[in-house]
Scaffold this motif. Structure first.
Motif, PDB file in Angstrom:
ATOM      1  N   ARG A  19       3.580   7.718  -0.803  1.00  0.00           N
ATOM      2  CA  ARG A  19       4.320   6.627  -0.178  1.00  0.00           C
ATOM      3  C   ARG A  19       4.429   6.907   1.313  1.00  0.00           C
ATOM      4  N   SER A  21       5.742   5.762   5.104  1.00  0.00           N
ATOM      5  CA  SER A  21       6.807   5.025   5.759  1.00  0.00           C
ATOM      6  C   SER A  21       6.463   4.865   7.229  1.00  0.00           C
ATOM      7  N   TYR A  80       6.954   0.127   4.354  1.00  0.00           N
ATOM      8  CA  TYR A  80       6.483   1.143   3.417  1.00  0.00           C
ATOM      9  C   TYR A  80       5.116   0.764   2.862  1.00  0.00           C
ATOM     10  N   GLN A  82       3.239   1.902  -0.605  1.00  0.00           N
ATOM     11  CA  GLN A  82       3.134   2.669  -1.841  1.00  0.00           C
ATOM     12  C   GLN A  82       1.683   2.655  -2.283  1.00  0.00           C
TER      13      GLN A  82
END
Length: 124
Positions: A19, A21, A80, A82
C-alpha cells in the motif's frame, strides 16, 4: 505550491500486496485530481491510475485494472494506492502526481506537481 511525499514502497514477492501513500501539503488538495505513475528501468514513465478531486471518479490502466485500487482522504490530504496480486512487471519507481484540471485520466504533460518517487520491487 504543493509538495507530495510518497511512502510505502518496498520489496515483495509475486502475488503479494503493498500500500502506497502520498501525503500532500497545501489547503487545496480536494481541487486536484491525483494519480500514480510508474517508471521501470529503461522505460518511459507511464500512467497507472487517477482519481478525481472528490474521489468519485477513477481511471485505471489496463495493466493494473482489478489488482490496484486508488483512494483518497481529503481530510488527511492523502491519496493511497492499494496494490494486490503484484507481478514482477509491476517493479518500478512509483510517483504520485497532482493535476489541477481535475480529470482522473492524467496526462504527464498536465501534471502540476510530482512526488519524489518510491521504489516497488516484486520478486518472482
Amino acid at each position: 505550491q504543493v509538495q507530495l511525499v510518497e511512502s510505502g514502497g518496498g520489496l515483495v514477492q509475486a502475488g503479494g500486496s503493498l500500500r502506497l501513500s502520498c501525503a500532500a501539503s497545501g489547503r487545496l488538495f480536494s481541487r486536484f485530481a491525483m494519480g500514480w505513475f510508474r517508471q521501470a528501468a529503461g522505460r518511459d514513465r507511464e500512467f497507472v491510475v487517477g482519481i478525481s478531486g472528490n474521489g468519485y471518479d477513477t481511471y485505471y490502466a489496463d495493466s493494473v485494472e482489478g489488482r490496484f485500487t486508488i483512494s483518497r482522504d481529503n481530510a488527511k490530504n492523502t491519496v493511497y494506492l492499494q496494490m494486490n496480486s503484484l507481478k514482477p512487471e509491476d517493479t518500478a519507481v512509483y510517483y504520485c502526481a497532482a493535476d489541477h484540471w481535475g480529470n482522473p485520466v492524467i496526462r504527464p504533460s498536465a501534471v502540476d506537481y510530482w512526488g519524489q518517487g518510491t521504489q516497488v520491487t516484486v520478486s518472482s
